[in-house]
Each structure stands twice: as structure tokens, then as C-alpha cells.
Design a protein around this motif. Structure first.
Motif, PDB file in Angstrom:
ATOM      1  N   ARG A  55       0.814  -1.222   0.000  1.00 23.66           N
ATOM      2  CA  ARG A  55       0.000   0.000   0.000  1.00 23.66           C
ATOM      3  C   ARG A  55       0.844   1.266   0.000  1.00 23.66           C
ATOM      4  N   GLN A  56       1.927   1.277   0.800  1.00 20.47           N
ATOM      5  CA  GLN A  56       2.647   2.536   0.998  1.00 20.47           C
ATOM      6  C   GLN A  56       4.157   2.431   0.831  1.00 20.47           C
ATOM      7  N   GLY A  57       4.655   1.255   0.498  1.00 14.05           N
ATOM      8  CA  GLY A  57       6.087   1.091   0.289  1.00 14.05           C
ATOM      9  C   GLY A  57       6.822   0.783   1.579  1.00 14.05           C
ATOM     10  N   CYS A  58       7.938   0.110   1.451  1.00 14.80           N
ATOM     11  CA  CYS A  58       8.722  -0.263   2.629  1.00 14.80           C
ATOM     12  C   CYS A  58       9.289   0.961   3.339  1.00 14.80           C
ATOM     13  N   GLU A  59       9.804   1.905   2.570  1.00 15.61           N
ATOM     14  CA  GLU A  59      10.455   3.081   3.149  1.00 15.61           C
ATOM     15  C   GLU A  59       9.506   3.883   4.037  1.00 15.61           C
ATOM     16  N   HIS A  60       8.218   3.921   3.698  1.00 13.57           N
ATOM     17  CA  HIS A  60       7.251   4.721   4.438  1.00 13.57           C
ATOM     18  C   HIS A  60       6.467   3.894   5.455  1.00 13.57           C
TER      19      HIS A  60
END
Length: 204
Positions: A29-34
Motif C-alpha cells: 500500500r505505501q512502500g517499505c520506506e514509508h
């Protein structure tokens, strides 16, 4: 013969899977970094301390299914009755290990499919996967040296490792690109097809 895990081990595996699934949902949904560890823990219904009992980093949650494959492969290499092994022998060992994953449950294959999809578009996860694969290669060098009857890690063993690694990576990505339901026959078939294509490329 596979030994059935006891109740405590089953619960441990269930908790680990729940954390992995929660992390993958968030990464998609929002990416690993975020995504934070706290978010993953809350989504999985566990504390942060429990999270860190299972995983050192948030990126590690996406590599559990790949570690499951490594364990299956190591077990198959250890059980191989014929020594030394050549490339075709090792390909058969890998195919058997892929079959073991499916026999243990489609959930592992489902996570591998999701992770392969994430690696295409998530830079943070891709970097973590590359670091893990580098460590995996070092672990496999010794195993392949033993399996091929070579006392030292010579050029032949290194070439064999690179050939096996590339073929397997291509097979996983090709399989993950299909939207058909996960299954032993499908994954093993894709792997065998990839191995056959390798023969075609080398013979050209």
C-alpha cells in the motif's frame, strides 16, 4: 519424512506468518520506506518487542519466505544420495525443494509471489534482497563445493553457483508475473522450462 511441529512451534510459525502478511500488506500500500515497525506490529496485533523477537528489521519480514526456500534446498542437498552432483542433478534437487514448499502450504508460495512483485518497484526492499542474496551465495558456495565433490571453492563451483542462481531468479520472476493460482506443478514447471531455455541459450 517431515516431522510435524509441536503446538509451541506451530504458534511461533503462525505469529511469524501474521507479521509477514501484515508487513507485505503495508509495503504494497505505501512502500517499505514509508512503513514503520510500529505500524507492522500494530497491524499484526503484536508488540514491537515481539516483532523484534522474529525479525531484526522491517525488510526482513519480506525475506522469510525466501529463507524457507533456502532451508528446503539445504535439506534436499543434505539428503541427496548421489555424490558428486552435476548441474542437472542440482536442478533436480532445486525442483524437489520447490515442490516441498508447495507441500508445506501455498502460503509460502503466495508470499514469495508477492515479494517478487514488490522487488520490481520497491527500491528499499530490492536493496535488502540483494544484500541477503549476496550472503546466501556465500553460504551456498560451501554447500555446492561439497555437493560437487570439490574440496575448494574453485572456478567451476562459482560458475555453477552463478548459473543456478540466475536460472532460479528468472524462474521465480517469470512465475510471479503470472496471475494463476499458486501451485507446485506450476512453479516446478516454470523452473523446468527456464532450465530448458538455459540449455537453448548455451547451445546457440
Amino acid at each position: 519424512m517431515t516431522v510435524k511441529p509441536d503446538l509451541r512451534e506451530r504458534r511461533r510459525l503462525e505469529t511469524q506468518a501474521e507479521i509477514e502478511d501484515a508487513a507485505l500488506d503495508l509495503f504494497e500500500r505505501q512502500g517499505c520506506e514509508h512503513t514503520t515497525v510500529l505500524e507492522i506490529a500494530r497491524a499484526a496485533g503484536v508488540s514491537q518487542s515481539t516483532f523484534f523477537r522474529y525479525f531484526a528489521t522491517k525488510e526482513d519480514t519480506a525475506l522469510g519466505s525466501h529463507r524457507a526456500f533456502e532451508s528446503a534446498l539445504v535439506a534436499r542437498l543434505d539428503d541427496a544420495e548421489v555424490r558428486p552432483l552435476n548441474l542437472r542433478d542440482i536442478e533436480e534437487v532445486i525442483a524437489a525443494a520447490l515442490g516441498d514448499l508447495s507441500a508445506d502450504g501455498a502460503n509460502v508460495l503466495g508470499r514469495i509471489r508477492r515479494v517478487r512483485g514488490l522487488l520490481v518497484r520497491d527500491t528499499a526492499l530490492r536493496s535488502a534482497a540483494l544484500r541477503w542474496e549476496a550472503g546466501q551465495c556465500q553460504r551456498f558456495l560451501g554447500l555446492l563445493a561439497d555437493a560437487t565433490g570439490t574440496e575448494t571453492v574453485d572456478l567451476g563451483v562459482r560458475m555453477l553457483l552463478e548459473t543456478v542462481s540466475v536460472t532460479l531468479r528468472v524462474a521465480f520472476d517469470e512465475w510471479a508475473s503470472h496471475q494463476a493460482p499458486e501451485g507446485d506443478a506450476e512453479l516446478v514447471e516454470v523452473y523446468r522450462t527456464t532450465c530448458a531455455r538455459l540449455r537453448d541459450v548455451v547451445s546457440d
